[in-house]
Structures are given as structure tokens and as C-alpha cells.
Design an enzyme around this catalytic site. Structure first.
Site, PDB file in Angstrom:
ATOM      1  N   LYS A 273      -0.391   0.164   7.069  1.00 56.59           N
ATOM      2  CA  LYS A 273       0.197  -1.183   7.047  1.00 56.59           C
ATOM      3  C   LYS A 273       0.787  -1.535   8.415  1.00 56.59           C
ATOM      4  CE  LYS A 273       2.934  -0.060   3.683  1.00 56.59           C
ATOM      5  NZ  LYS A 273       2.439   1.296   3.453  1.00 56.59           N
TER       6      LYS A 273
ATOM      7  N   GLY B 136       1.292   5.701   4.522  1.00 55.99           N
ATOM      8  CA  GLY B 136       0.250   6.296   5.341  1.00 55.99           C
ATOM      9  C   GLY B 136      -1.082   5.591   5.300  1.00 55.99           C
TER      10      GLY B 136
ATOM     11  N   GLU C 157      -3.114  33.324 -10.750  1.00 55.50           N
ATOM     12  CA  GLU C 157      -4.108  32.438 -10.143  1.00 55.50           C
ATOM     13  C   GLU C 157      -5.496  32.674 -10.721  1.00 55.50           C
ATOM     14  OE1 GLU C 157      -3.088  30.038  -8.430  1.00 55.50           O
ATOM     15  OE2 GLU C 157      -1.039  30.777  -8.200  1.00 55.50           O
TER      16      GLU C 157
ATOM     17  N   GLY D 128       0.821  -1.207   0.000  1.00 56.11           N
ATOM     18  CA  GLY D 128       0.000   0.000   0.000  1.00 56.11           C
ATOM     19  C   GLY D 128       0.847   1.245   0.000  1.00 56.11           C
TER      20      GLY D 128
ATOM     21  N   ASP E  44       4.240  24.673 -13.151  1.00 56.44           N
ATOM     22  CA  ASP E  44       3.136  24.399 -14.072  1.00 56.44           C
ATOM     23  C   ASP E  44       3.637  23.683 -15.322  1.00 56.44           C
ATOM     24  OD1 ASP E  44       1.511  25.669 -12.292  1.00 56.44           O
ATOM     25  OD2 ASP E  44       1.494  27.587 -13.342  1.00 56.44           O
TER      26      ASP E  44
END
Length: 673
Positions: free
Chosen positions: A232, A229, A449, A226, A524
Site C-alpha cells: 500500500k 506487506g 513430528e 490490504g 497444536d
């Protein structure tokens, strides 16, 4: 050897057994050496005090006749009867004050007349030389000192349990104490299928006959796979808390050491100790540290890491395999593990632990919410809907950050306001309001933005806009945040093309305002290139190059994938891949530019609102695109819309002239002119 938390012995400390204090032999030896050293030091001090001022024979008899001798001792030589060593004190006057000084005469021959003179003074005594003690000290003491040094600096270091040179091959696995480990299956949430599989393992240990009636056997190994976090290690702790068998824990890195052969020795020692406690469970965390594929690396097929892996393979399923030892391993890199390690018989069962869905996130939040004080108005279901893609560790950190924010604000409980700020902080970083930005830099960031936000609202296949801000967070000067309406497990071509257009829109809007370009769009460009390359090389989303994977995933996992990975395609194909990636980015760039030019008036409204209020909600940006006007919200709710609102309310329909479309992307949502 296994380190039991409840049975640790110190090297230089006694042991308490039955209430009595038992002193170890090493302690007795130290005290004997100390006591034997005390008389030796006193003897050396006495001899050093007597050898302060040697006298000649004439000076000595002059002091005797002048009656200045205070006391003296005659030590007869062991070989010659008339040879003596004289030790004593004499008196001398200086500046009207009497002082005593010590003297010594070595190997002086005294006649009968000299002895008669000394006896008449009545200040001398005789003493036989202690030849046995002297010879013993001179002959034996150096040997004793050498042996003591060898013992303390060599043998003692070797025999020190757990830290000596001969203990490197001992396993560092520790037995977990059930009294200290309070984690149970009740503390694990969001991974119901994985929990059911490990619960079956615990039931097998408790009642093996239930499964053996049908011929079933206990699994030899369970591999938990997995993302970081996802829980496991927490699941392994829950197994330890529920199982009645012995549970040993070790990390994959504990096998690695600077000495050759240590890793394989530790593996053998670990299984040897496990056989003494069968049935038992052995948990190996981050097994990829020792389980990487063989045949790669600088050491060929005989390096230290491969010896450790070979020892692990043999112990798990070799010629002499002991039943009753269950290996539980966890990793987030299953692609680098050796195929021999993954086969049935070694790891019979592989449990995949994915990121939790909306129900799993709500269950995880309920588990962690027991440790904090929430306001009655908090709805954990809303928080779960507003945190798609969050792992269990991130959700736990979200509640912890919210508790810290509430405590800093002096509140008695955690409200939705703190949870919203904590959610943004965990994913995008903390606000950096102290960052000194010039007005020109602030305006450029606002237009950048605003471009992202405008195109995100106009295009139909994007995730709903959640929030746009020009407050610096983390390493960025601003952020445009969007959230999916529901959990997404795959992405479509139209969605990925729309993402590239939204990413490119910031650079376009910034260039429109300043007439120049800056380095602010570096991230970007990197994201857009990564998405376009994945579309062409991995997902087969290019009509020109077809459904072919370009580039091999099997690299040299020990040296690094990018160092020596082979291309797997020709130079001509590489040029076609580069041209196709550039075409996709250019088409998305053109679409975003056309959209921004057609709605530049709305872009300016969004940018001006950002400069004034710093943060806008997704609904406010949609209102600007729909009406061309901005309506400020209530100041106490500014910049903190309720979580999950974007997930419940779809983007409104808009009516504007259609801009040019990108093949495969479709027309953007219309909006009013």
C-alpha cells in the site's frame, strides 16, 4: 506547517541568499549581550581585586609614615567633600622577601593636614567617582538580566518554528521531493488492478480535460485496503513519483498529541497548506489511528480522537470544500473505520490490495531480483509456485535473506539452495542448532513430528507434505511443513477437518512412544480449537447448530473487542457450541489415532529416519508410507528439495485397509499394509 525537505531553516543559523551570508537579528542580539558583558566583568574583577584587605585609619597612616605605600588612589565621595575612599597597595617583608598587598579604606575623613602628608609622599592620585555608570549598572542591569531570561526561556521557545508551544497545532505533513523519490509504477508489481486505478488518478492530474469532457470529476479520496506487506505504501510512493502535482505525506499517528485540540488543529492546518498548492495529493498512512468509529471509548462523543475525526470529515467533504485536493489513505483495519469516512464524496474509491497470486509473486520477485545477483540456474517461476500466501514484503525479505546466506557462504551468486533456506527462514524461523536438547527430548520430538507427517500423507484432503524436521526453528522444537498445490482462496469443510486430524496426530504419536503427554502440543491444541470454533460459530459447518453466526463482530473498537463484546446468544446455546467444538475435535482425534495405530510400523520408520537425518522431504515420507522402507537421498541434497516440486506432483495413490471414517471427511487415501 508543511516541512519542505529542500527548504529548512535553522533557528540560530544564517541563511544563504544569492551567495551572501545574512545574519539573523537573533544572532546580533546575542553578540551585543556578549560584548556588553565583557567590561562589566572587568569592572567587577577590578573591584574584587581591590577589596582584599581592609585597613583601619591608624594602620594606614602608620604605613604612610613608614614609607611602605607603593601606590594609592583617592576617590572623593559625591556628597561630602572631606570623605574619601582610598585604594592602593603596600609593601611588607616576610622571611626576607618583599611582598605587595592591596588595601582599601572606605568612608575615611581626611583633614587638610592629612592630605598634605599624602601629597608629600608623591604616591597618591585622585579620581572622581563614576556615579553615572555605577547607578546605571545598579539600576538597569538587573532589569536587563530579567528581560533576557524571559526572552530566552519563554518567548524564544514559543517562537521556535516547529518546536515551540504555539506550533503544536501545525501539521507535520512533509512535501515529497521528486528528485529524492525514485519510485515509479515500474517498481510496483503483483497488484495490476490497483495499479491501473491509481494510474487513472495520475492521468487525471496530467490531463483533467480528458475526463471532464464527459462530465467526470476527479475523485476526492482513495482508500487502499490490504493486509500488511501487500504494497500500500509502495503504491503511494509510486503515485508521488509519477504525479506532477505536489505530494504531501503524513501518518495517522502524527495527528495524535497529548494536548487537547491539537489533532483537529493539525488537520485544519494540513488542508490550509494543501489549498495553497492545489492540485495536490495528500497521503495519510495508517488512517485507522484517527478514523476509528465514533461513539466508543471512555471520552464519550467529545474526546480528542473524535474531534480529530470530525475535523477530517468536515475538511474532506464539508460546507466549504476546495476542489483539487485528493486524499489517499492506507489501512489494514477497514473494519474499525467510521462509516462516515467511507462514504462516496470522502473516499470515492476503495482499492483492495490482496496477497499476490503465482503470477504476481513471480513479477514481484523479478522486480526485487534486479537488486541482487542470481545464479543463471535460478528459476523465479519455481520460487513463485513454492511461496503461496507470501506477501510482497515477505518476498523481498526472502531475496534479501538469500543474498545474506550466499555472502556468508562465500558464494558469488544466489542459488536455489539459499533461496530454499531463506524461504523456510522467513516463514518458520531460523534453525537453532545450538539449542541443547537431551536425547529423550529429541526422540519425543521425532515421534511428535512423525505423527503429523504420517497423517498428513494418509488423509486425502490435506495439502501435500513439503518437509518435516526436528531441527528447532523459531519457538518450536520441530516443524512439519506442507504447501498447497495451487493458490487457495477458500477452505472446505473436509479440508478443515483433515487439518484438525493432522494437528492432533503429533500428540497421539508422542503419547504412544512415551506413555505420557507433555506441553509440546499446547500450540497444536490452540490451533485445533481455533479451527473448530470458526467452523461452528462463523462458517456454519455444524449440522446441529446450523448456518448461524454466533458472536457479534461489531465490538467496542476503541477499548478492545474482547473486553466488552456481547455474546449475542444464550447460555444454553453457548453450552451447545462448546459441546459441538469438543465433538469435532474428539472425532478428528479418534480418526488420527486409528490411522496411527494401523500404520505404527511406518510411524516408527519415519521417527527413526528423523533421528538419524533430522530432516525428511515430503517425497521420502510418501515413500515410507507406500513401501514401508526409507531410502536416504544424496547427502548434498538432503533436507532441501526443489521448491515447487510438491505443487507440480500430486500425492501418489496408496492401498491400505480403510480405517474408520469421520462423517463429512471421507476415507483416507489407502496405503499398503
Amino acid at each position: 506547517m508543511f516541512d519542505d525537505d529542500n527548504n529548512r531553516k535553522g533557528d540560530n543559523e544564517g541563511e544563504r541568499k544569492g551567495g551572501d551570508f545574512k545574519v539573523s537579528p537573533r544572532t546580533w542580539l546575542v553578540w551585543i549581550i556578549i560584548l556588553a558583558t565583557i567590561p562589566l566583568l572587568m569592572m567587577l574583577k577590578e573591584r574584587s581585586d581591590g577589596v582584599q584587605q581592609p585597613l583601619r585609619r591608624g594602620e594606614f597612616f602608620s604605613l604612610v609614615r613608614s614609607n611602605l605605600i607603593v601606590e594609592g588612589t583617592l576617590v572623593r565621595d559625591s556628597q561630602y567633600d572631606n570623605m574619601y575612599e582610598i585604594i592602593g597597595k603596600y609593601r611588607v617583608e616576610r622571611n626576607g622577601k618583599a611582598e605587595e598587598k592591596t588595601f582599601v579604606l572606605k568612608d575615611v575623613i581626611l583633614s587638610d593636614a592629612d592630605l598634605q602628608l599624602l601629597w608629600e609622599t608623591d604616591k597618591f592620585a585622585t579620581r572622581k567617582p563614576n556615579t553615572v555608570l555605577t547607578q546605571l549598572l545598579v539600576g538597569v542591569l538587573p532589569i536587563v538580566l530579567i528581560v533576557a531570561l524571559i526572552y530566552f526561556f519563554l518567548i524564544r521557545q514559543i517562537r521556535m518554528a516547529g518546536r515551540g508551544a504555539l506550533s503544536f497545532g501545525k501539521s507535520k505533513a512533509r512535501m515529497l521531493n521528486k528528485e529524492k523519490n525514485k519510485t515509479t509504477f515500474k517498481d510496483v508489481a503483483g497488484v495490476d488492478e490497483a495499479k491501473e486505478e491509481v494510474q487513472e488518478l495520475v492521468e487525471f492530474l496530467r490531463d483533467p480535460k480528458k475526463f471532464q469532457r464527459l462530465g467526470g470529476r476527479i475523485p476526492k479520496g482513495i482508500l487502499m485496503i490490504g493486509a500488511p506487506g501487500t504494497g500500500k505504501t509502495l503504491l503511494a510512493k509510486a503515485i508521488a513519483g509519477e504525479a506532477d502535482a505536489a505530494f504531501f505525506s503524513i501518518s495517522g499517528s502524527d495527528f495524535v498529541e497529548m494536548f487537547v485540540g491539537v489533532g483537529a488543529s493539525r488537520v485544519r492546518d494540513m488542508f490550509e497548506q494543501a489549498r495553497k498548492n492545489t492540485p495536490c495529493l495528500v497521503f495519510i498512512d495508517e488512517i485507522d489511528a484517527v478514523g476509528r468509529s465514533r461513539g466508543h471509548g471512555l471520552g464519550g462523543g467529545n474526546d480528542e480522537r473524535e474531534q480529530t475525526l470530525n475535523a477530517l470529515l468536515v475538511e474532506m467533504d464539508g460546507f466549504d470544500t476546495t476542489e483539487g485536493i485528493i486524499i489517499i489513505a492506507a489501512t489494514n483495519r477497514p473494519d474499525v473505520l467510521d462509516p462516515a469516512l467511507l462514504r462516496p464524496g470522502r473516499f470515492d474509491r476503495q482499492i483492495v490490495i490482496n496477497l499476490p497470486d503465482v503470477r504476481g509473486r513471480e513479477a514481484i520477485l523479478k522486480v526485487h531480483a534486479k537488486k541482487v545477483k542470481l545464479d543463471p540456474s535460478v528459476d523465479l517461476a519455481v520460487i513463485a509456485r513454492g511461496t503461496p500466501g507470501y506477501s510482497g514484503a515477505e518476498l523481498a525479505n526472502l531475496l534479501n535473506e538469500a543474498a545474506l546466506l550466499a555472502a556468508r557462504a562465500g558464494k558469488k551468486s544466489i542459488t536455489m539452495t539459499e533461496l530454499e533456506e531463506a524461504r523456510v527462514k522467513v516463514r518458520w524461523g531460523r534453525e537453532r542448532r545450538s539449542l541443547a536438547m537431551s536425547e529423550e527430548e529429541k526422540r519425543s520430538t521425532a515421534w511428535h513430528e512423525a505423527g503429523h507427517a504420517l497423517v498428513n500423507v494418509l488423509l486425502p484432503h490435506t495439502h501435500p507434505l513439503h518437509k518435516v524436521t526436528i531441527i528447532p526453528r523459531g519457538q518450536s522444537l520441530g516443524a512439519t511443513m506442507s504447501l498447497p498445490r495451487e493458490d487457495t482462496w477458500s477452505r472446505r469443510k473436509k479440508e478443515m477437518l483433515a487439518m484438525i486430524s493432522v494437528i492432533m496426530a503429533g500428540r497421539i504419536a508422542e503419547e504412544m512412544y512415551t506413555g505420557d503427554v507433555s506441553t509440546g502440543a499446547a500450540n497444536d491444541i490452540q490451533q485445533a480449537t481455533s479451527i473448530a470454533r470458526a467452523m461452528v460459530c462463523q462458517f456454519g459447518m455444524s449440522d446441529k447448530l446450523g448456518m448461524i453466526q454466533y458472536g457479534e463482530e461489531d465490538g467496542y473498537v476503541f477499548l478492545g473487542r474482547e473486553m466488552v463484546r456481547s455474546k449475542g446468544y444464550s447460555e444454553q446455546t453457548a453450552r451447545e457450541i462448546d459441546n459441538e467444538i469438543k465433538r469435532i475435535i474428539d472425532d478428528c482425534y479418534k480418526l488420527a489415532k486409528d490411522l496411527i495405530w494401523q500404520h505404527r510400523d511406518k510411524l516408527e520408520v519415519i521417527a527413526q529416519a528423523l533421528l538419524e537425518y533430522e530432516t525428511l522431504d515430503g517425497s521420502q515420507v510418501e515413500e515410507i508410507v507406500r513401501t514401508g522402507k526409507f531410502t536416504p537421498s544424496d547427502p548434498q541434497y538432503r533436507g532441501s528439495a526443489p521448491m515447487g516440486a510438491q505443487a507440480e506432483t500430486p500425492a501418489p495413490e496408496m492401498a491400505v485397509p480403510k480405517p474408520p471414517t469421520l462423517p463429512g471427511l471421507g476415507s483416507p487415501a489407502p496405503a499398503p499394509a
